[in-house]
Write a protein that holds these residues in place. Structure first.
Motif, short mmCIF file in Angstrom:
data_model
loop_
_atom_site.label_atom_id
_atom_site.label_comp_id
_atom_site.label_asym_id
_atom_site.label_seq_id
_atom_site.Cartn_x
_atom_site.Cartn_y
_atom_site.Cartn_z
N GLU A 29 -11.63 9.35 -5.66
CA GLU A 29 -10.32 8.80 -6.01
C GLU A 29 -10.47 7.34 -6.41
O GLU A 29 -11.43 6.69 -6.02
N PHE A 50 -5.58 15.78 -9.33
CA PHE A 50 -6.98 16.08 -9.03
C PHE A 50 -7.44 17.26 -9.86
O PHE A 50 -6.73 18.24 -10.02
N VAL A 54 -14.73 14.46 -2.84
CA VAL A 54 -13.44 14.04 -3.38
C VAL A 54 -13.58 12.59 -3.86
O VAL A 54 -13.99 11.72 -3.10
N ARG A 88 0.85 -1.19 0.00
CA ARG A 88 0.00 0.00 0.00
C ARG A 88 0.88 1.24 0.00
O ARG A 88 1.09 1.85 1.02
N GLN A 89 1.40 1.56 -1.21
CA GLN A 89 2.37 2.66 -1.25
C GLN A 89 1.72 4.03 -1.30
O GLN A 89 2.27 5.00 -0.83
N LYS A 90 0.54 4.08 -1.92
CA LYS A 90 -0.11 5.40 -2.10
C LYS A 90 -1.19 5.60 -1.04
O LYS A 90 -1.94 4.70 -0.71
N TYR A 137 -4.54 8.00 0.37
CA TYR A 137 -5.64 8.77 -0.20
C TYR A 137 -5.46 10.24 0.12
O TYR A 137 -4.99 10.60 1.21
N ALA A 138 -5.85 11.07 -0.86
CA ALA A 138 -5.72 12.51 -0.65
C ALA A 138 -6.67 12.93 0.46
O ALA A 138 -6.34 13.70 1.34
N LYS A 139 -7.87 12.39 0.39
CA LYS A 139 -8.86 12.76 1.38
C LYS A 139 -8.96 11.61 2.37
O LYS A 139 -9.45 10.54 2.04
N ARG A 140 -8.45 11.81 3.57
CA ARG A 140 -8.49 10.76 4.56
C ARG A 140 -9.57 11.10 5.57
O ARG A 140 -9.34 11.88 6.49
N SER A 141 -10.73 10.55 5.38
CA SER A 141 -11.73 10.76 6.42
C SER A 141 -11.38 9.78 7.53
O SER A 141 -10.52 8.94 7.38
N ASP A 142 -12.06 9.89 8.65
CA ASP A 142 -11.75 9.00 9.76
C ASP A 142 -11.95 7.55 9.34
O ASP A 142 -12.85 7.24 8.58
N TYR A 143 -11.11 6.70 9.86
CA TYR A 143 -11.34 5.28 9.66
C TYR A 143 -12.67 4.93 10.31
O TYR A 143 -13.08 5.53 11.30
N ILE A 144 -13.34 3.94 9.75
CA ILE A 144 -14.63 3.57 10.31
C ILE A 144 -14.43 2.61 11.48
O ILE A 144 -15.03 2.76 12.53
N ARG A 172 -6.91 2.34 -4.14
CA ARG A 172 -5.45 2.34 -4.16
C ARG A 172 -4.90 1.10 -3.48
O ARG A 172 -5.28 0.79 -2.34
N ALA A 173 -4.01 0.42 -4.17
CA ALA A 173 -3.24 -0.69 -3.61
C ALA A 173 -2.19 -1.00 -4.65
O ALA A 173 -2.41 -0.77 -5.84
N THR A 174 -1.05 -1.51 -4.21
CA THR A 174 -0.01 -1.84 -5.17
C THR A 174 -0.53 -2.85 -6.18
O THR A 174 -0.19 -2.81 -7.35
N GLU A 218 -11.33 -2.76 8.98
CA GLU A 218 -11.81 -1.72 8.09
C GLU A 218 -12.54 -2.33 6.88
O GLU A 218 -13.50 -1.76 6.37
N ASN A 267 -14.94 10.63 -0.73
CA ASN A 267 -14.61 11.30 0.53
C ASN A 267 -13.85 10.39 1.50
O ASN A 267 -14.19 10.30 2.68
N GLY A 268 -12.88 9.70 0.96
CA GLY A 268 -11.99 8.90 1.81
C GLY A 268 -12.53 7.55 2.20
O GLY A 268 -11.86 6.82 2.94
#
Ligand code: HEM
Ligand code: FES
Lengths: 244, 259
Positions: free
Chosen positions: B105, B24, B103, A114-116, A118-125, B108-110, B223, B76-77
């Motif tokens: 996107e 973006f 937002v 998981r190298q990248k 997220y730009a928008k990091r909302s709270d983890y659920i 994302r994962a390798t 998660e 939104n994340g």
């Protein structure tokens, strides 16, 4: 099912270098998690026993020092002095090294997977602070354990250290506020580690079961409170003069 | 709730190709009907882009009824957006308010490289299925369906696992980029049923090994379970861990039973 989008063969990500090489249980991440969980249980047993043993602090110097002496004697006369103590030490050191090695392997794998971000990091659920900081809480505990050994086992980090006088050494150590604070911080880190770890072991060992899943969080909280609560009480008792 | 019209701003990841740099871009999306699904909203935005002579936003979709697993993006994340147990195509704009900035996107994962904009390559899932997500059965005339009795509870649990649509949200949401929930669901679906028994141990071994060639490991963050549009339980991951360990010993001792 995953879609069959046409890609150039050389761009097929599944043809690239695999994240995992090697065969066998320990080369697998699932296997490493078994190792983490089992060594975690060994370490949990140790921190619990260590805390209970230290409650002798409240019974006074004589009891505490006798307890320290007893630890060196167990197994005598069948086994030589300190023999069983060393068996336990070797088991503990091995468990800690394995735990660390597996943590290192898993961390590298997970960072590569998981190298990248997220730009928008909302709270983890669901993922909580404890689960996301296992490696950092672990490192704080490790740093503390190394200091703790130098402080109260070897005595090199404790100017007033005298071999065998466990009670006096503990009191002398905690009379230094920096040491007491470090001790408390490290125990809080241990608590965060255990809050997730003691819940997580059941899942890693494949022992999750809908019948008792609801009890796992309670178990983790209770275990954490007992260990951390007991441990943190010691420096507070010394600093407030309850134990001197 | 009555139908409304809202005005939105979108911040969307645009990436012309797998090797291209992405960025973006911001788009105004006025006049969005709250009865629209999220994908219908994107359709409207795309038509306006096409009218202006711009490239439409590429995104995956097919059934648009939450059963194929094609759709999926980070809104939104959060994978599949703010509504639990819901795929992107089943998310409706009434979940958003007038004036919101959304937002968007790609997952994302390798193991999920971007192909274009919001479309990612999820072939690694196919590799896992190829490794063992099947049973070997003679084809031809269909056997009598009730010939092999399956206890109701077991059938229900297998069905819960089989509900996985393979969208990849579990991987996208996992801080470790792990595919445990997907793989565990696919393993459990077959390993629970009598028809899956002959290949039970080779299946779990092969699928986990293949999974680990592409994805991260499970730290029990949970998660995945939270974002899964089908609400698949992490209990299946524990089940897979158990079968994986057993397989290490069973394969060798009971070679004839390992399929
Ligand atoms: C030596 C320093 C330590 C480090 C670097 C460390 C690191 C870690 C990490 C990174 C994990 C999570 C692995 C994953 O899920 O991906 C973990 C899990 C765990 N740790 Fe530690 N740890 C340390 C010390 C300890 C100690 C002292 C204890 C017990 C008192 C402990 C008990 C556990 C338990 C029970 C788990 C849960 C295992 C599981 O998820 O199944 N750890 N540790
Ligand atoms: S488009 Fe098929 S699940 Fe969303």
């Amino acid at each position: 099912m995953a879609q069959a989008t046409k890609t150039r063969p050389d761009a097929d990500p599944t043809q690239q270098r695999p994240l995992r090489r090697g065969r066998g249980l320990y080369s697998s991440a699932v296997g490493k998690k078994y190792v983490m969980a089992i060594t975690g249980i060994v370490l949990m047993g140790y921190v619990l026993a260590h805390m209970v043993g230290n409650l002798k602090l409240y019974q006074g110097a004589e009891h505490m020092n006798a307890y320290g002496e007893w630890l060196r004697e167990i197994g005598e006369p069948a086994a030589p002095r300190e023999f069983l103590l060393w068996v336990m030490r070797v088991a503990l050191i091995s468990a800690a090294l394995l735990h660390l090695h597996a943590a290192w392997g898993l961390t590298r794998l997970n960072w590569a997977a998981r190298q990248k971000r997220y730009a928008k990091r909302s709270d983890y659920i669901a993922a909580d602070f404890a689960s996301r900081t296992m490696r950092w809480s672990g490192i704080i505990v490790l740093a503390f354990v190394l200091f703790h050994l130098a402080d109260l086992t070897f005595g090199t980090a404790n100017p007033d250290f005298e071999y065998g006088l466990v009670y006096q050494n503990v009191v002398a150590s905690f009379e230094r506020p920096v040491v007491a604070v470090f001790y408390i911080v490290a125990n809080l880190a241990l608590g965060v580690h255990l809050y997730h770890g003691a819940w997580s072991i059941f899942q890693s060992l494949g022992a999750a079961n809908p019948r008792f899943n609801a009890l796992r969080r309670g178990f983790a909280i209770a275990f954490t409170l007992v260990v951390v609560g007991g441990n943190v009480s010691f420096p507070i008792a010394v600093m407030t003069g309850v134990v001197s | 709730m009555s139908e409304q019209v809202i005005n939105l701003t979108l911040k969307v990841w645009r990436q012309p190709g797998p090797d291209a740099e992405g960025e973006f871009k911001e788009y105004d999306a006025p006049g969005i009907n709250t009865e629209m699904s999220f994908l219908e909203m994107l359709d409207v935005v795309n038509e306006r882009l096409i009218e202006r002579g711009e490239e439409p936003i590429a995104f995956d979709h097919d059934c648009r009824e939450g059963i194929c697993g094609s759709c999926g993006m980070i809104i939104n994340g959060q994978a599949h957006g703010p509504m639990r147990n819901t795929a992107t195509c089943q998310l409706h704009m009434r979940k958003f308010a007038d004036g919101d900035t959304i937002v968007i996107e790609p997952f994302r994962a390798t193991a999920f490289p971007v192909i274009r904009d919001l479309v990612v390559n999820r072939s690694a899932f196919d590799r896992i299925i190829e490794a063992g997500g099947y049973i070997t059965a003679p084809t031809g005339s269909a056997p009598e369906a009730n010939l092999i009795p399956v206890p109701k509870e077991v059938a229900d649990t297998a069905f819960d696992a089989a509900a996985c649509i393979g969208c990849g949200a579990c991987v996208a949401a996992c801080p470790n980029g792990a595919a445990q929930l997907f793989t565990a669901a696919k393993v459990a679906h077959l390993n629970l049923l009598p028809q899956g028994q002959p290949e039970r141990w080779t299946r779990v071994q092969a699928m986990v090994d293949e999974m680990e060639a592409h994805f991260g490991s499970c730290s029990n963050h949970r998660e995945c379970e939270a974002v899964c549009p089908k609400g698949i339980s992490i209990d299946f991951i524990a089940m897979m861990n158990r079968d994986y360990l057993k397989a290490q010993f069973k394969n060798r001792r009971l070679a004839s039973q390992s399929g």
